[in-house]
Scaffold this motif. Structure first.
Motif, PDB file in Angstrom:
ATOM      1  N   MET A 192      -8.279   1.532   1.174  1.00 14.97           N
ATOM      2  CA  MET A 192      -7.311   2.067   2.132  1.00 14.97           C
ATOM      3  C   MET A 192      -7.294   3.592   2.073  1.00 14.97           C
ATOM      4  SD  MET A 192      -5.682  -0.310   3.871  1.00 14.97           S
ATOM      5  CE  MET A 192      -4.155   0.489   4.367  1.00 14.97           C
ATOM      6  N   ARG A 193      -7.183   4.217   3.259  1.00 16.61           N
ATOM      7  CA  ARG A 193      -7.071   5.671   3.358  1.00 16.61           C
ATOM      8  C   ARG A 193      -5.939   6.021   4.317  1.00 16.61           C
ATOM      9  NH1 ARG A 193      -9.906   4.617  -0.161  1.00 16.61           N
ATOM     10  NH2 ARG A 193     -11.890   5.555  -0.817  1.00 16.61           N
ATOM     11  N   PHE A 194      -5.310   7.147   4.083  1.00 17.46           N
ATOM     12  CA  PHE A 194      -4.170   7.564   4.894  1.00 17.46           C
ATOM     13  C   PHE A 194      -4.543   7.670   6.374  1.00 17.46           C
ATOM     14  CE2 PHE A 194      -1.309  10.802   6.691  1.00 17.46           C
ATOM     15  CZ  PHE A 194      -0.084  10.259   6.357  1.00 17.46           C
TER      16      PHE A 194
ATOM     17  N   SER B 143      -6.094  10.824  -0.387  1.00 16.65           N
ATOM     18  CA  SER B 143      -6.348  11.112   1.026  1.00 16.65           C
ATOM     19  C   SER B 143      -5.094  11.631   1.728  1.00 16.65           C
ATOM     20  CB  SER B 143      -6.868   9.858   1.731  1.00 16.65           C
ATOM     21  OG  SER B 143      -5.871   8.845   1.832  1.00 16.65           O
ATOM     22  N   TRP B 144      -3.924  11.207   1.283  1.00 16.49           N
ATOM     23  CA  TRP B 144      -2.646  11.657   1.843  1.00 16.49           C
ATOM     24  C   TRP B 144      -2.351  13.101   1.437  1.00 16.49           C
ATOM     25  CZ3 TRP B 144       2.338   8.303   0.714  1.00 16.49           C
ATOM     26  CH2 TRP B 144       3.409   8.751   1.513  1.00 16.49           C
TER      27      TRP B 144
ATOM     28  N   LEU C 284       0.894  -0.981   0.000  1.00 15.97           N
ATOM     29  CA  LEU C 284       0.000   0.000   0.000  1.00 15.97           C
ATOM     30  C   LEU C 284       0.904   0.992   0.000  1.00 15.97           C
ATOM     31  CD1 LEU C 284      -3.159  -0.278   1.559  1.00 15.97           C
ATOM     32  CD2 LEU C 284      -2.470   0.171  -0.709  1.00 15.97           C
TER      33      LEU C 284
ATOM     34  N   TYR D 107      -5.859   6.235  -1.800  1.00 20.81           N
ATOM     35  CA  TYR D 107      -4.947   6.427  -0.669  1.00 20.81           C
ATOM     36  C   TYR D 107      -4.081   7.667  -0.890  1.00 20.81           C
ATOM     37  CZ  TYR D 107      -1.424   5.357   2.885  1.00 20.81           C
ATOM     38  OH  TYR D 107      -0.577   5.420   3.970  1.00 20.81           O
TER      39      TYR D 107
ATOM     40  N   GLU E 229      -7.476  -2.964  -1.760  1.00 26.08           N
ATOM     41  CA  GLU E 229      -6.528  -1.858  -1.666  1.00 26.08           C
ATOM     42  C   GLU E 229      -7.208  -0.511  -1.882  1.00 26.08           C
ATOM     43  OE1 GLU E 229      -2.048  -1.345  -3.182  1.00 26.08           O
ATOM     44  OE2 GLU E 229      -3.511  -1.192  -4.815  1.00 26.08           O
TER      45      GLU E 229
END
Length: 360
Positions: free
Chosen positions: A154-156, A269-270, A28, A266, A151
């Motif tokens: 998924m988030r930060f 979000s980052w 990830l 992801y 996958e």
């Protein structure tokens, strides 16, 4: 930790040489008291943990390394708690790992990365009377069940949610007087977000970026793709779109590891977070540690963080690599820092942490 693909196994060296790209592509926690000495044991005196008032001649526990678990919304997170010898209460830290599939010891088996950096850090602090909790990230090692099945889900922020669970676990344990968050690389920003979710007594950034991840990636891509202007232009266009929160469907094959559709949520979000702004909004005491031979995060990033929090303590460690090991800038020395777990953590790191971590 994010990792340069030139330090990867031969199969990975054929890919795009980006510090963060590989990580995203892969993604990830002696003597007893009363033992014939007038000096108190590390962490202070008092009754043994959980005793509630034992006689003063009851021996305090020896140092221990214990497997521990917390549950997040998806499954079990597994970690290791290092407890010093003595009766406590002890200061404690939660170590938040860097990017990619990094385990509790600071390794990425699939990439051939063996540093034991977090294990060595935890053991060194334990000898100095400081407890620690390190854990396998969600989806890695013993924490495989703690990640979303897909996958793209998924988030930060999930990394900060998980770290906050460990902080709360230590806060509920009477053996620990204070809890400090120590975030390495990507974990530096996650540690700042933890401060939003739960109370912490101190915050430490080790090799943390001082700029949004979009800016960092642009700099890395400019270096890696300087011989391919067309591909660099395409990569920057993708970054522009992701920063606006828009997924990108047309990704060149050579950039797919970094920008594949399933990892884009992801990355988006980052990208919302500016580390300098997040640190400025924090109120906990802060320590910023940065090595001069870190080939992934330059000293200027630590200086940006220090400028955002003038009251923060900045410690620049001469000759420290991204893995907290001593290294020069030569390829051979950097390779050893990423692949030789027998190399010790630079002592200055342990000294700085011991001096900073709140005792009570």
């Amino acid at each position: 930790m994010s990792l340069r693909s030139r330090l990867m196994s031969p199969a990975r060296r054929a890919g795009l040489a980006l510090p963060c790209a590989t990580a995203l592509a892969l993604s990830l926690l002696g003597a007893g008291c009363g033992a014939g000495t007038d000096s108190p044991p590390p962490g202070g005196g008092g009754a043994p943990p959980g005793d509630g008032g034992s006689p003063p001649d009851t021996p305090c526990p020896e140092a221990a390394s214990v497997d521990v678990t917390v549950e997040n919304a998806y499954g079990a997170l597994k970690g290791t708690l290092e407890v010093p010898a003595g009766c406590g209460p002890f200061p404690a830290i939660v170590i938040i790992a860097g990017s990619g599939p990094t385990d509790r010891d600071g390794n990425q088996a699939a990439a051939g990365l063996a540093t034991d950096s977090y294990k060595l850090l935890a053991e060194g602090l334990r000898e100095r009377g400081i407890a620690s909790l390190r854990y396998d990230k969600a989806g890695v090692g013993g924490s495989v069940s703690a990640a979303p099945r897909a996958e793209q889900d998924m988030r930060f922020e999930m990394g900060a949610d998980d770290a906050a669970l460990w902080v709360e676990k230590l806060r509920g344990d009477g053996r620990f007087a204070t809890v400090t968050v120590v975030g390495h690389s990507e974990g530096s920003l996650l540690g700042m977000l933890v401060a939003r979710r739960t109370e912490i007594d101190g915050y430490v950034s080790i090799a943390g970026a001082g700029r949004p991840i979009g800016d960092v990636l642009r700099e890395q891509l400019a270096s890696a793709l300087q011989q391919d202007p067309a591909l660099l232009e395409a990569a920057n266009g993708i970054l522009d779109q992701l920063e606006q929160g828009q997924p990108v469907e047309d990704v060149p094959p050579s950039l797919m590891n970094l920008f594949r559709p399933s990892v884009q949520p992801y990355v988006i979000s980052w990208m919302k977070y500016d580390p300098a702004a997040e640190l400025q909004a924090m109120t906990a005491p802060a320590l910023l540690l940065q090595g001069t031979t870190d080939v992934q995060v330059p000293v200027k990033d630590a200086e940006l963080l220090a400028a955002a929090r003038p009251d923060a303590e900045l410690v620049v460690v001469e000759g420290m690599s991204h893995t907290l090991k001593a290294a020069t800038l030569s390829t051979a020395s950097q390779n050893a820092a990423y692949t030789d777990p027998s190399l010790p953590v630079v002592p200055r790191v342990l000294e700085a942490l011991e001096a900073f971590i709140p005792v009570e």
